[in-house]
Design an enzyme around this catalytic site. Structure first.
Site, PDB file in Angstrom:
ATOM      1  N   LYS A 106      92.652  45.328  59.949  1.00  0.00           N
ATOM      2  CA  LYS A 106      92.024  44.499  61.161  1.00  0.00           C
ATOM      3  C   LYS A 106      90.514  43.832  60.806  1.00  0.00           C
ATOM      4  O   LYS A 106      90.161  44.444  59.790  1.00  0.00           O
ATOM      5  CB  LYS A 106      91.580  45.531  62.254  1.00  0.00           C
ATOM      6  CG  LYS A 106      91.341  44.985  63.602  1.00  0.00           C
ATOM      7  CD  LYS A 106      92.382  44.629  64.294  1.00  0.00           C
ATOM      8  CE  LYS A 106      92.638  44.733  66.042  1.00  0.00           C
ATOM      9  NZ  LYS A 106      94.164  44.783  66.478  1.00  0.00           N
TER      10      LYS A 106
HETATM   11  N1  GLU Z   1      95.854  41.816  67.616  1.00  0.00           N
HETATM   12  C1  GLU Z   1      97.085  42.367  67.933  1.00  0.00           C
HETATM   13  C2  GLU Z   1      97.401  43.741  67.783  1.00  0.00           C
HETATM   14  O1  GLU Z   1      96.318  44.422  68.155  1.00  0.00           O
HETATM   15  C3  GLU Z   1      98.245  41.632  67.315  1.00  0.00           C
HETATM   16  C4  GLU Z   1      98.152  41.808  65.714  1.00  0.00           C
HETATM   17  C5  GLU Z   1      99.351  40.864  64.876  1.00  0.00           C
HETATM   18  O2  GLU Z   1      99.965  40.079  65.448  1.00  0.00           O
HETATM   19  O3  GLU Z   1      99.146  40.890  63.530  1.00  0.00           O
HETATM   20  O4  GLU Z   1      98.355  44.534  67.633  1.00  0.00           O
END
Ligand code: GLU
Length: 421
Positions: free
Chosen positions: A107
């Site tokens: 993240k």
């Molecule tokens: N930000 C989204 C999540 O928390 C999507 C992450 C992604 O598609 O890589 O799952």
């Protein structure tokens, strides 16, 4: 109004410990998963519209890549901290393992409020952050995506920036460095609504399992961004009615039900639910006390504490957001018999369709919407069943079950590969 004392990473570590105990997870596996593999923190300058230069702090936390490249969104929010990003990165590892995606977890984030910046500034911030990350991201190494405060447009800027650093020969093969892109830049149909769609698949599976009729039921939604708005419009198709809603600007109720399409359109043009011409303004407390069948928290983490858990008058909570329920709140919900469909299951539709986008990029294909939708439906239903079956057989709640299913998969990979050297 999230809880400032909420130690998000500690909460996620605690979920890990409890699940590990239940399945007797190998101690080294638990140890390795208890901290992220890499923590990247960058500071980078950006020239603002008024000519001044501002220094931004950006994060990319790479939690695990035992099952595949690091994968996870990038968040733009003034409240972003290292602790939050670490928690969110670990959750991506569980999510991808649970959904059987060939990905690890990561993240990223930048600590600023994107609402206060012009489009030009947002572009410069995004490109300069991408530059600062350099080779810490890549289509087979670490693949960002949208999260709170980021959009497909920003993913296109990241892709363009990255493509322009890899040289002519590798340029076209680099499209998959991010997912959640606009369709014409290599995005996939169905990605925009995917997280909300996944939430709704979980709700319909829960309803089927409990012989609950969604027709004529009621729901409330906190956060009306990508996840909240799509979940709302999709759920309305089952005859459920949206009786209260809220976001950073405030809360509204409508006992006869909002039209989620019109509300989504309003939020798209006005930036929030504030000023929506139908419904009545209510307080946050009144919102949480609204009688309903389903609650979809789709805003930020740390929203459901003891007070909110005591006030809620619903049967089930489907966590569209990551980490909305605090441990003390969860205890109250359990005592009151309110089911929680946990984040790592409920909102995993987003990263699942991100994976479909990445596969299409690799193969130079473009799938039609029916194909994406059908694959997502199968994947969500299978994951829901696996978690629900585990919970029933081990007499535990859905969150712990989801963690256990994910951890068993991670453990299997570690056992096969062992530790180098
Ligand atoms: N930000 C989204 C999540 O928390 C999507 C992450 C992604 O598609 O890589 O799952």
């Amino acid at each position: 109004m999230s809880n400032e004392k909420y130690e998000f990473f500690k909460v996620v570590q605690d979920h890990l410990t409890k699940a590990a105990r239940l399945i007797d997870l190998d101690a080294p596996v638990e140890l390795m998963l208890s901290q992220p593999k890499n923590e990247i923190i960058v500071h980078f300058p950006v020239r603002m519209d008024d000519g001044s230069v501002r220094l931004f702090k950006g994060y990319r936390i790479q939690h695990s890549n035992i099952l595949g490249p690091f994968k996870g969104g990038i968040r733009y929010h003034e409240g972003v901290t290292l602790d939050d990003v670490k928690a969110l990165a670990a959750m991506m590892t569980w999510k991808c393992a649970l959904m059987r995606l060939p990905y690890g977890g990561a993240k990223g984030g930048i600590k600023f409020n994107p609402r206060n910046q012009s489009a030009g500034e947002l572009q410069r911030i995004t490109r300069r952050f991408t530059h600062a990350l350099g080779s810490n991201i890549g289509p087979d190494y670490d693949i960002p995506a949208p999260d709170v405060g980021t959009t497909p447009q920003m993913m296109a800027w990241i892709m363009d920036m990255y493509m322009n650093t890899v040289g002519h020969v590798n340029k076209q093969a680099s499209r998959g460095v991010v997912t959640g892109k606009p369709i014409t830049s290599g995005g996939t149909l169905g990605r925009e609504k995917a997280t909300g769609q996944g939430v709704v698949h979980c709700i319909t599976e829960w309803a089927r399992e409990h012989r609950f009729n969604l027709e004529g039921s009621t729901y409330i939604v906190q956060g009306f961004g990508n996840v909240g708005s799509h979940a709302s419009t999709l759920l309305a198709r089952y005859g459920a009615s949206l009786v209260a809603v809220g976001d950073h600007s405030g809360y509204l109720k409508s006992p006869e039900g909002f039209n989620p399409h019109k509300l989504s359109e309003w939020v798209r043009t006005h930036g929030s639910v504030a000023g929506y011409p139908s419904g009545q303004v209510i307080t946050r407390e009144e919102f949480f006390a609204t009688r309903c069948d389903l609650f979809i928290p789709a805003a930020l983490e740390g929203q459901i504490g003891v007070a909110e858990a005591k006030a809620l008058e619903c049967r089930v909570i489907a966590e569209g957001a990551n980490g909305p329920t605090m441990p003390d709140g969860e205890k109250v919900l359990q005592e009151r018999g309110i089911t929680v469909i946990p984040d790592i299951l409920a909102n995993s539709g987003g990263v699942t369709v991100s994976y479909y986008e990445w596969v299409q990029n690799k193969r130079s294909e473009s799938w039609d919407l029916e194909e994406v939708d059908a694959r997502l439906e199968t994947a969500m239903k299978r994951a829901y069943k696996e978690v629900s079956d585990f919970a029933r057989s081990r007499d535990t709640d859905l969150r712990r079950a989801a963690y256990c299913v994910a951890l068993e998969r991670l453990q299997a990979a570690y056992r096969e590969r062992d530790i180098f050297p």
